[in-house]
Scaffold this motif. Sequence first.
Motif, PDB file in Angstrom:
ATOM      1  N   LEU A 227     -16.363 -14.473  -5.564  1.00 14.89           N
ATOM      2  CA  LEU A 227     -15.052 -13.908  -6.190  1.00 14.89           C
ATOM      3  C   LEU A 227     -13.785 -13.697  -5.408  1.00 14.89           C
ATOM      4  O   LEU A 227     -12.988 -14.035  -5.642  1.00 14.89           O
ATOM      5  CB  LEU A 227     -15.269 -12.625  -7.584  1.00 14.89           C
ATOM      6  CG  LEU A 227     -16.100 -12.969  -8.810  1.00 14.89           C
ATOM      7  CD1 LEU A 227     -16.500 -11.604  -9.025  1.00 14.89           C
ATOM      8  CD2 LEU A 227     -15.195 -13.454  -9.106  1.00 14.89           C
ATOM      9  N   ASP A 228     -14.319 -12.893  -4.580  1.00  9.99           N
ATOM     10  CA  ASP A 228     -13.201 -12.560  -3.409  1.00  9.99           C
ATOM     11  C   ASP A 228     -12.372 -14.564  -2.605  1.00  9.99           C
ATOM     12  O   ASP A 228     -11.510 -14.254  -2.574  1.00  9.99           O
ATOM     13  CB  ASP A 228     -13.397 -12.310  -2.102  1.00  9.99           C
ATOM     14  CG  ASP A 228     -13.855 -10.415  -2.453  1.00  9.99           C
ATOM     15  OD1 ASP A 228     -13.369 -10.178  -3.551  1.00  9.99           O
ATOM     16  OD2 ASP A 228     -14.486  -9.391  -1.582  1.00  9.99           O
TER      17      ASP A 228
ATOM     18  N   GLU B 272     -22.315 -12.636 -10.975  1.00  9.03           N
ATOM     19  CA  GLU B 272     -21.515 -12.282 -10.535  1.00  9.03           C
ATOM     20  C   GLU B 272     -21.225 -11.937  -9.017  1.00  9.03           C
ATOM     21  O   GLU B 272     -22.025 -11.483  -9.423  1.00  9.03           O
ATOM     22  CB  GLU B 272     -20.026 -11.353 -11.275  1.00  9.03           C
ATOM     23  CG  GLU B 272     -19.403 -11.808 -12.453  1.00  9.03           C
ATOM     24  CD  GLU B 272     -18.203 -11.002 -12.597  1.00  9.03           C
ATOM     25  OE1 GLU B 272     -17.761 -10.248 -12.014  1.00  9.03           O
ATOM     26  OE2 GLU B 272     -17.237 -11.377 -13.502  1.00  9.03           O
ATOM     27  N   ASP B 273     -20.750 -13.156  -8.032  1.00  6.76           N
ATOM     28  CA  ASP B 273     -20.682 -12.475  -6.662  1.00  6.76           C
ATOM     29  C   ASP B 273     -19.814 -12.037  -5.738  1.00  6.76           C
ATOM     30  O   ASP B 273     -18.738 -13.178  -6.472  1.00  6.76           O
ATOM     31  CB  ASP B 273     -21.465 -13.518  -6.239  1.00  6.76           C
ATOM     32  CG  ASP B 273     -21.311 -13.992  -4.494  1.00  6.76           C
ATOM     33  OD1 ASP B 273     -20.685 -13.302  -4.082  1.00  6.76           O
ATOM     34  OD2 ASP B 273     -22.762 -14.683  -4.401  1.00  6.76           O
ATOM     35  N   THR B 274     -19.673 -11.051  -5.469  1.00  6.29           N
ATOM     36  CA  THR B 274     -17.991 -10.473  -5.364  1.00  6.29           C
ATOM     37  C   THR B 274     -17.831 -11.305  -3.925  1.00  6.29           C
ATOM     38  O   THR B 274     -16.251 -12.102  -3.925  1.00  6.29           O
ATOM     39  CB  THR B 274     -18.117  -8.755  -4.624  1.00  6.29           C
ATOM     40  OG1 THR B 274     -19.158  -7.751  -5.586  1.00  6.29           O
ATOM     41  CG2 THR B 274     -16.913  -8.641  -4.171  1.00  6.29           C
ATOM     42  N   GLU B 275     -18.844 -11.697  -3.084  1.00  5.09           N
ATOM     43  CA  GLU B 275     -18.134 -12.614  -2.092  1.00  5.09           C
ATOM     44  C   GLU B 275     -17.553 -14.196  -3.010  1.00  5.09           C
ATOM     45  O   GLU B 275     -16.156 -14.495  -1.935  1.00  5.09           O
ATOM     46  CB  GLU B 275     -19.146 -13.347  -0.732  1.00  5.09           C
ATOM     47  CG  GLU B 275     -18.174 -14.177   0.132  1.00  5.09           C
ATOM     48  CD  GLU B 275     -19.637 -13.487   1.234  1.00  5.09           C
ATOM     49  OE1 GLU B 275     -19.588 -14.808   1.940  1.00  5.09           O
ATOM     50  OE2 GLU B 275     -20.355 -13.330   0.912  1.00  5.09           O
TER      51      GLU B 275
END
Length: 237
Positions: free
Chosen positions: A213-214, A208-211
Motif C-alpha cells: 500500500l505504501d 492488504e499489505d502495508t508495504e
Amino acid sequence: MSSAKRRFWMEASVVPQEKGDYGVALDGRLIKLPGGHLLVVAARALADAIAEEWRAIPPDSLFDASALPLTRMTGTMIERVAPDLDAARGTLLNFGLSDLLLFREETLRDIQSVLFDPPVDAFSERYGVRPRVTFSIVPDTVETPVKATMSRILAGMDAAALASLGVLVPALGSLILGIGLLEGWVTETAACDAAFLDERTQMRRWGEDTELLDDLASRAADVETGLKFWQLSLRKD
C-alpha cells in the motif's frame, strides 16, 4: 538534498530573468541546485508553484527533498535531462519495449482487456501502428514499427516533457500510459488503475499489505507530481 535540513529563509519569491524566464529565490538569492545550476524555468506558473513549496515549509522546521517534489523534478530537468536529451529518450524507450500494457496474464485476461485495451487502442489510432499484445511466458520483443514510432514521439519532446515522463513512466511501468497522460488521451485515474492492477489483485486474494500500500501511494504521488509538473510547464502566463 539527501538529508534533513532546517528552514533558514524568511521569504521565497519568483524573480523574472532575461529572455522571459523565471527564477525562484530565497530571501532574494536564486536557489542553486546541487550541480551548481540556478533554479530558473520558462513557465511562470511552474516557478510560482515551486516558490509555494518553499513557503509551505514551517519556519525553523526540518525538511527533506520529499517536501519539494516540483523543485526536485525541476532540478532533474535542468541538471540531468537537458544536458543529454538522447540519454533520457533511450531510458524511456527501454520502458516502452517492455510496456506493461503489452504483456498480459491468462488469469487476468478479462480485467486487463478492460483496463489495458483503451490506451493501446488510442495509441494505435493516433499513431497508425498497433503494438502486439502477448500472453507468452517469455515476453516478445516490441515490433520494429512500434519501436520506431515510440522513438519518433520521444525525439519530438523537449526537456520538460522528458522530465515528466521520467517520473510518470517508471511509476506506471508504461511508456504508452505516460505519453497518453501528456497528450491528454489517458486520465490519471485510468493510468493508475491499469498500472496498479497486479498489486491490487494480489491484495484482494491475500489481504492488504502495508508495504505494498505504501508503494502504491508513493507511485500514485509520483504520477500526480509528474502530471502537475507537465501541466505547469505548459502554462506561459
